[in-house]
Design a protein around this motif. Structure first.
Motif, short mmCIF file in Angstrom:
data_model
loop_
_atom_site.label_atom_id
_atom_site.label_comp_id
_atom_site.label_asym_id
_atom_site.label_seq_id
_atom_site.Cartn_x
_atom_site.Cartn_y
_atom_site.Cartn_z
N ILE A 232 0.83 -8.05 -1.46
CA ILE A 232 0.25 -7.55 -0.21
C ILE A 232 -0.66 -8.61 0.39
CG2 ILE A 232 -1.10 -5.69 0.83
CD1 ILE A 232 -0.47 -4.11 -1.83
N PRO A 233 -0.27 -9.25 1.49
CA PRO A 233 -1.16 -10.21 2.15
C PRO A 233 -2.44 -9.51 2.61
CG PRO A 233 1.09 -10.42 2.97
CD PRO A 233 1.04 -9.15 2.15
N VAL A 234 -3.56 -10.13 2.35
CA VAL A 234 -4.85 -9.51 2.64
C VAL A 234 -5.07 -9.36 4.14
CG1 VAL A 234 -7.34 -9.85 2.49
CG2 VAL A 234 -5.89 -10.26 0.49
N ASP A 235 -4.71 -10.36 4.91
CA ASP A 235 -5.03 -10.37 6.34
C ASP A 235 -3.91 -9.87 7.23
OD1 ASP A 235 -7.57 -11.41 5.82
OD2 ASP A 235 -6.82 -13.47 5.80
N ALA A 236 -2.83 -9.39 6.65
CA ALA A 236 -1.71 -8.91 7.47
C ALA A 236 -2.12 -7.68 8.27
CB ALA A 236 -0.51 -8.59 6.59
N LYS A 237 -1.60 -7.58 9.47
CA LYS A 237 -1.90 -6.42 10.32
C LYS A 237 -1.23 -5.18 9.76
CE LYS A 237 -1.54 -4.82 15.11
NZ LYS A 237 -1.04 -5.14 16.47
N ALA A 238 -1.98 -4.08 9.74
CA ALA A 238 -1.42 -2.83 9.24
C ALA A 238 -0.29 -2.36 10.15
CB ALA A 238 -2.51 -1.77 9.14
N PRO A 239 0.82 -1.88 9.59
CA PRO A 239 1.94 -1.41 10.41
C PRO A 239 1.62 -0.07 11.07
CG PRO A 239 2.36 -0.97 8.10
CD PRO A 239 1.08 -1.75 8.15
N GLU A 240 2.51 0.37 11.95
CA GLU A 240 2.31 1.66 12.61
C GLU A 240 2.42 2.81 11.62
OE1 GLU A 240 4.91 2.10 15.91
OE2 GLU A 240 4.09 0.37 17.01
N ALA A 241 3.25 2.63 10.60
CA ALA A 241 3.41 3.67 9.58
C ALA A 241 3.55 2.98 8.22
CB ALA A 241 4.65 4.52 9.86
N PRO A 242 3.09 3.62 7.16
CA PRO A 242 3.18 2.99 5.84
C PRO A 242 4.62 2.93 5.33
CG PRO A 242 2.45 5.25 5.61
CD PRO A 242 2.50 4.97 7.09
N THR A 243 4.86 1.99 4.45
CA THR A 243 6.17 1.86 3.80
C THR A 243 6.08 2.45 2.40
OG1 THR A 243 6.70 -0.15 5.02
CG2 THR A 243 7.92 0.24 2.99
N VAL A 244 7.05 3.28 2.04
CA VAL A 244 7.15 3.78 0.68
C VAL A 244 7.92 2.74 -0.13
CG1 VAL A 244 8.00 5.61 -0.82
CG2 VAL A 244 7.11 6.17 1.46
N VAL A 245 7.32 2.27 -1.22
CA VAL A 245 7.94 1.22 -2.02
C VAL A 245 8.26 1.76 -3.41
CG1 VAL A 245 7.68 -1.07 -3.02
CG2 VAL A 245 6.68 -0.58 -0.78
N LEU A 246 9.55 1.76 -3.74
CA LEU A 246 9.98 2.18 -5.08
C LEU A 246 10.12 0.93 -5.93
CD1 LEU A 246 10.92 4.80 -6.61
CD2 LEU A 246 13.25 3.98 -6.21
N LEU A 247 9.23 0.77 -6.87
CA LEU A 247 9.23 -0.41 -7.73
C LEU A 247 10.07 -0.17 -8.98
CD1 LEU A 247 5.45 -1.38 -7.60
CD2 LEU A 247 7.34 -2.63 -6.55
N GLY A 248 10.49 -1.26 -9.59
CA GLY A 248 11.07 -1.19 -10.92
C GLY A 248 9.95 -1.32 -11.94
N TRP A 249 10.23 -1.01 -13.18
CA TRP A 249 9.22 -1.23 -14.21
C TRP A 249 9.72 -2.33 -15.13
CZ3 TRP A 249 11.06 -0.52 -19.11
CH2 TRP A 249 12.18 0.31 -19.25
N LYS A 250 8.79 -2.97 -15.78
CA LYS A 250 9.14 -4.18 -16.54
C LYS A 250 8.52 -4.12 -17.92
CE LYS A 250 8.78 -9.22 -16.26
NZ LYS A 250 8.27 -10.35 -15.45
#
Length: 259
Positions: A232-250
Protein backbone atom coordinates in the motif's frame (compact mmCIF):
# COMPACT_ATOMS: atom_id res chain seq x y z
CA UNK A 1 31.90 17.91 -19.14
CA UNK A 2 34.52 15.15 -19.54
CA UNK A 3 32.99 11.69 -19.63
CA UNK A 4 34.58 10.39 -16.37
CA UNK A 5 33.33 13.44 -14.50
CA UNK A 6 29.87 13.07 -16.02
CA UNK A 7 29.79 9.40 -14.99
CA UNK A 8 30.76 10.26 -11.43
CA UNK A 9 28.06 12.90 -11.31
CA UNK A 10 25.48 10.35 -12.49
CA UNK A 11 26.58 7.80 -9.90
CA UNK A 12 26.33 10.42 -7.19
CA UNK A 13 22.68 10.95 -8.08
CA UNK A 14 21.71 7.27 -7.81
CA UNK A 15 21.34 7.07 -4.00
CA UNK A 16 19.23 10.22 -4.05
CA UNK A 17 17.02 8.73 -6.76
CA UNK A 18 16.61 5.54 -4.74
CA UNK A 19 15.66 7.58 -1.69
CA UNK A 20 12.80 9.09 -3.69
CA UNK A 21 11.02 5.75 -4.10
CA UNK A 22 7.45 6.08 -2.79
CA UNK A 23 7.03 5.00 0.83
CA UNK A 24 4.78 1.98 1.27
CA UNK A 25 3.48 -0.37 3.92
CA UNK A 26 3.08 -4.11 3.38
CA UNK A 27 0.34 -6.29 4.85
CA UNK A 28 0.97 -10.06 4.85
CA UNK A 29 -1.60 -12.76 5.65
CA UNK A 30 -0.66 -16.11 7.20
CA UNK A 31 -4.10 -17.72 7.36
CA UNK A 32 -7.01 -17.38 9.77
CA UNK A 33 -6.58 -13.91 11.38
CA UNK A 34 -2.77 -13.85 11.46
CA UNK A 35 -1.30 -10.79 9.73
CA UNK A 36 2.02 -8.98 9.75
CA UNK A 37 2.06 -5.27 8.96
CA UNK A 38 5.43 -3.84 7.91
CA UNK A 39 5.60 -0.04 8.03
CA UNK A 40 7.69 2.08 5.70
CA UNK A 41 10.24 2.31 8.51
CA UNK A 42 10.41 -1.52 8.75
CA UNK A 43 8.53 -1.75 12.04
CA UNK A 44 6.68 -5.08 12.25
CA UNK A 45 3.20 -5.30 13.80
CA UNK A 46 1.67 -8.78 14.08
CA UNK A 47 -2.02 -9.51 14.67
CA UNK A 48 -3.43 -12.73 16.18
CA UNK A 49 -0.60 -15.26 15.60
CA UNK A 50 -1.71 -18.89 15.50
CA UNK A 51 -0.17 -22.36 15.35
CA UNK A 52 -2.74 -24.05 13.09
CA UNK A 53 -0.98 -26.98 11.35
CA UNK A 54 -2.94 -26.53 8.11
CA UNK A 55 -1.29 -23.15 7.61
CA UNK A 56 2.20 -24.44 8.27
CA UNK A 57 2.70 -22.72 11.65
CA UNK A 58 4.24 -19.57 10.15
CA UNK A 59 7.24 -18.13 11.98
CA UNK A 60 7.72 -14.42 11.48
CA UNK A 61 9.15 -11.59 13.55
CA UNK A 62 7.32 -8.81 15.38
CA UNK A 63 8.23 -5.57 17.08
CA UNK A 64 4.66 -5.39 18.34
CA UNK A 65 2.28 -8.36 18.75
CA UNK A 66 -1.45 -7.69 19.14
CA UNK A 67 -3.86 -10.39 20.38
CA UNK A 68 -7.59 -9.81 20.04
CA UNK A 69 -8.79 -12.45 22.51
CA UNK A 70 -7.44 -15.49 24.40
CA UNK A 71 -8.44 -18.33 22.04
CA UNK A 72 -5.80 -20.74 20.76
CA UNK A 73 -6.18 -19.87 17.09
CA UNK A 74 -5.47 -16.19 17.82
CA UNK A 75 -3.19 -16.08 20.82
CA UNK A 76 0.10 -17.88 20.11
CA UNK A 77 2.92 -15.29 20.36
CA UNK A 78 5.36 -18.14 21.00
CA UNK A 79 5.29 -19.05 17.28
CA UNK A 80 6.99 -15.76 16.47
CA UNK A 81 10.72 -15.62 15.88
CA UNK A 82 10.87 -12.37 17.86
CA UNK A 83 7.78 -11.27 19.81
CA UNK A 84 8.61 -7.66 20.59
CA UNK A 85 6.03 -6.07 22.89
CA UNK A 86 2.92 -8.21 23.31
CA UNK A 87 -0.41 -6.49 23.93
CA UNK A 88 -3.51 -8.44 24.94
CA UNK A 89 -6.87 -6.99 23.98
CA UNK A 90 -8.62 -9.24 26.52
CA UNK A 91 -6.98 -10.36 29.76
CA UNK A 92 -7.77 -13.46 31.83
CA UNK A 93 -7.79 -13.64 35.62
CA UNK A 94 -5.15 -15.87 37.30
CA UNK A 95 -7.76 -18.54 38.03
CA UNK A 96 -8.92 -18.49 34.40
CA UNK A 97 -12.53 -17.78 35.33
CA UNK A 98 -12.90 -14.13 34.38
CA UNK A 99 -11.91 -12.01 31.40
CA UNK A 100 -11.92 -8.28 30.85
CA UNK A 101 -10.93 -5.85 28.11
CA UNK A 102 -7.44 -4.45 28.50
CA UNK A 103 -8.29 -1.06 26.91
CA UNK A 104 -4.91 -0.40 25.31
CA UNK A 105 -3.90 2.95 23.83
CA UNK A 106 -0.12 3.26 23.41
CA UNK A 107 2.54 4.43 21.01
CA UNK A 108 5.47 2.22 20.06
CA UNK A 109 8.12 4.07 18.05
CA UNK A 110 5.56 6.35 16.45
CA UNK A 111 2.97 3.63 15.78
CA UNK A 112 -0.20 3.98 17.81
CA UNK A 113 -2.07 0.83 18.85
CA UNK A 114 -5.42 0.89 20.60
CA UNK A 115 -8.37 -1.35 21.32
CA UNK A 116 -12.11 -1.05 20.97
CA UNK A 117 -14.16 -3.41 23.13
CA UNK A 118 -16.46 -5.82 21.25
CA UNK A 119 -17.88 -9.32 21.73
CA UNK A 120 -17.25 -12.71 20.16
CA UNK A 121 -21.00 -13.36 19.80
CA UNK A 122 -24.43 -11.73 19.75
CA UNK A 123 -25.09 -12.44 23.43
CA UNK A 124 -22.76 -9.83 24.98
CA UNK A 125 -20.07 -12.42 25.53
CA UNK A 126 -22.21 -15.05 27.20
CA UNK A 127 -21.51 -17.62 24.47
CA UNK A 128 -17.91 -17.05 23.36
CA UNK A 129 -16.66 -14.20 25.50
CA UNK A 130 -15.11 -10.82 24.88
CA UNK A 131 -13.15 -9.66 21.82
CA UNK A 132 -11.08 -6.59 21.04
CA UNK A 133 -10.82 -4.79 17.73
CA UNK A 134 -7.32 -3.39 17.14
CA UNK A 135 -6.81 0.02 15.55
CA UNK A 136 -3.25 0.73 14.37
CA UNK A 137 -2.12 4.13 13.11
CA UNK A 138 1.12 4.07 11.11
CA UNK A 139 2.52 6.07 8.20
CA UNK A 140 -0.55 8.29 8.20
CA UNK A 141 -2.84 5.31 7.58
CA UNK A 142 -5.31 3.59 9.88
CA UNK A 143 -5.55 -0.21 9.96
CA UNK A 144 -8.37 -1.98 11.79
CA UNK A 145 -8.29 -5.69 12.67
CA UNK A 146 -11.64 -6.84 14.03
CA UNK A 147 -10.47 -10.07 15.66
CA UNK A 148 -13.29 -12.57 16.13
CA UNK A 149 -16.09 -10.03 15.94
CA UNK A 150 -19.39 -11.80 16.49
CA UNK A 151 -21.92 -9.02 15.87
CA UNK A 152 -22.63 -5.86 13.93
CA UNK A 153 -21.10 -2.79 15.54
CA UNK A 154 -23.03 -0.40 17.73
CA UNK A 155 -22.90 3.29 16.77
CA UNK A 156 -20.59 3.90 19.74
CA UNK A 157 -18.22 1.11 18.69
CA UNK A 158 -18.08 2.35 15.11
CA UNK A 159 -17.40 5.88 16.36
CA UNK A 160 -14.66 4.61 18.69
CA UNK A 161 -12.93 2.84 15.80
CA UNK A 162 -13.19 5.98 13.71
CA UNK A 163 -11.97 6.51 10.13
CA UNK A 164 -10.29 3.44 8.63
CA UNK A 165 -8.07 3.02 5.56
CA UNK A 166 -7.57 -0.76 5.63
CA UNK A 167 -10.04 -3.13 7.29
CA UNK A 168 -9.37 -6.77 8.19
CA UNK A 169 -12.76 -8.42 8.77
CA UNK A 170 -13.82 -12.01 9.61
CA UNK A 171 -16.29 -13.45 7.09
CA UNK A 172 -16.48 -17.21 7.71
CA UNK A 173 -19.45 -17.31 10.08
CA UNK A 174 -20.09 -20.03 12.70
CA UNK A 175 -17.76 -18.48 15.30
CA UNK A 176 -17.84 -14.91 13.93
CA UNK A 177 -19.96 -12.74 11.68
CA UNK A 178 -20.73 -14.28 8.29
CA UNK A 179 -20.36 -12.77 4.83
CA UNK A 180 -23.66 -10.87 4.88
CA UNK A 181 -23.03 -9.48 8.36
CA UNK A 182 -19.45 -8.60 7.45
CA UNK A 183 -20.75 -6.49 4.53
CA UNK A 184 -22.90 -4.55 7.00
CA UNK A 185 -19.85 -3.95 9.22
CA UNK A 186 -17.91 -2.71 6.19
CA UNK A 187 -20.78 -0.32 5.48
CA UNK A 188 -20.64 0.88 9.08
CA UNK A 189 -16.91 1.62 9.00
CA UNK A 190 -16.59 2.66 5.32
CA UNK A 191 -12.86 1.95 4.92
CA UNK A 192 -11.22 4.23 2.37
CA UNK A 193 -8.72 1.96 0.63
CA UNK A 194 -8.91 -1.79 1.18
CA UNK A 195 -11.03 -4.51 2.78
CA UNK A 196 -9.21 -7.77 3.50
CA UNK A 197 -11.39 -10.76 4.45
CA UNK A 198 -10.02 -13.19 7.05
CA UNK A 199 -11.09 -16.09 9.29
CA UNK A 200 -12.77 -18.19 6.59
CA UNK A 201 -12.47 -21.73 5.33
CA UNK A 202 -9.70 -22.72 2.92
CA UNK A 203 -8.76 -26.12 1.44
CA UNK A 204 -7.37 -28.24 4.24
CA UNK A 205 -8.97 -26.06 6.92
CA UNK A 206 -12.64 -25.87 6.05
CA UNK A 207 -14.45 -25.79 9.40
CA UNK A 208 -15.62 -22.30 8.41
CA UNK A 209 -17.54 -21.10 5.39
CA UNK A 210 -15.50 -19.83 2.47
CA UNK A 211 -15.29 -16.17 1.44
CA UNK A 212 -17.66 -16.28 -1.55
CA UNK A 213 -20.78 -15.05 0.28
CA UNK A 214 -18.84 -11.98 1.38
CA UNK A 215 -17.15 -11.38 -1.96
CA UNK A 216 -20.52 -11.57 -3.71
CA UNK A 217 -21.59 -8.42 -1.87
CA UNK A 218 -19.01 -6.27 -3.70
CA UNK A 219 -18.41 -5.08 -7.25
CA UNK A 220 -14.68 -4.43 -6.91
CA UNK A 221 -12.82 -7.57 -5.84
CA UNK A 222 -9.14 -8.28 -6.47
CA UNK A 223 -8.20 -11.93 -6.19
CA UNK A 224 -4.46 -12.20 -5.53
CA UNK A 225 -4.28 -15.71 -4.14
CA UNK A 226 -0.83 -16.20 -5.65
CA UNK A 227 0.59 -13.91 -2.96
CA UNK A 228 -0.01 -13.21 0.70
CA UNK A 229 1.15 -9.58 0.38
CA UNK A 230 -0.75 -6.35 -0.12
CA UNK A 231 1.57 -3.37 -0.75
CA UNK A 232 0.00 0.00 0.00
CA UNK A 233 1.71 3.23 -1.12
CA UNK A 234 1.53 5.71 1.74
CA UNK A 235 0.88 8.83 -0.33
CA UNK A 236 -1.47 7.35 -2.93
CA UNK A 237 -4.80 9.10 -3.31
CA UNK A 238 -7.70 7.21 -1.78
CA UNK A 239 -10.03 5.75 -4.44
CA UNK A 240 -13.74 6.54 -4.70
CA UNK A 241 -14.54 3.12 -3.24
CA UNK A 242 -12.41 0.56 -1.40
CA UNK A 243 -11.11 -2.58 -3.09
CA UNK A 244 -11.78 -5.97 -1.53
CA UNK A 245 -8.54 -7.96 -1.72
CA UNK A 246 -8.56 -11.74 -1.37
CA UNK A 247 -5.05 -12.75 -0.40
CA UNK A 248 -3.41 -16.14 -0.49
CA UNK A 249 -1.74 -17.50 2.61
CA UNK A 250 1.85 -18.59 2.76
CA UNK A 251 3.78 -21.13 4.76
CA UNK A 252 6.63 -19.00 6.07
CA UNK A 253 10.10 -20.30 6.76
CA UNK A 254 11.59 -19.90 10.22
CA UNK A 255 11.99 -16.21 10.90
CA UNK A 256 15.55 -14.91 10.61
CA UNK A 257 16.99 -13.13 13.59
CA UNK A 258 17.32 -9.39 13.20
CA UNK A 259 20.86 -8.10 12.74
Amino acid sequence: MPRPVALLALLALLPAAAAQEPAAVTLRWYGQSFFQLETSGKQLVVFDPHAIPAFGTPRVNADVCLVSHPHNDHAQPEVLGEKGRVFLGVTTSPDGKKTDWARVDEKVKGTRVRTVATYHDTTTGMTRGKNAAWVVEADGLVFCHLGDLGHELSPDQAKAIGPVDVLMVPVGGIYTINGEQAKKVVDQLRPKRFVVPMHYGVPGFDDLAGPEEFLGEFKTVRRTTDTNELVIPVDAKAPEAPTVVLLGWKKAEAAPKKK
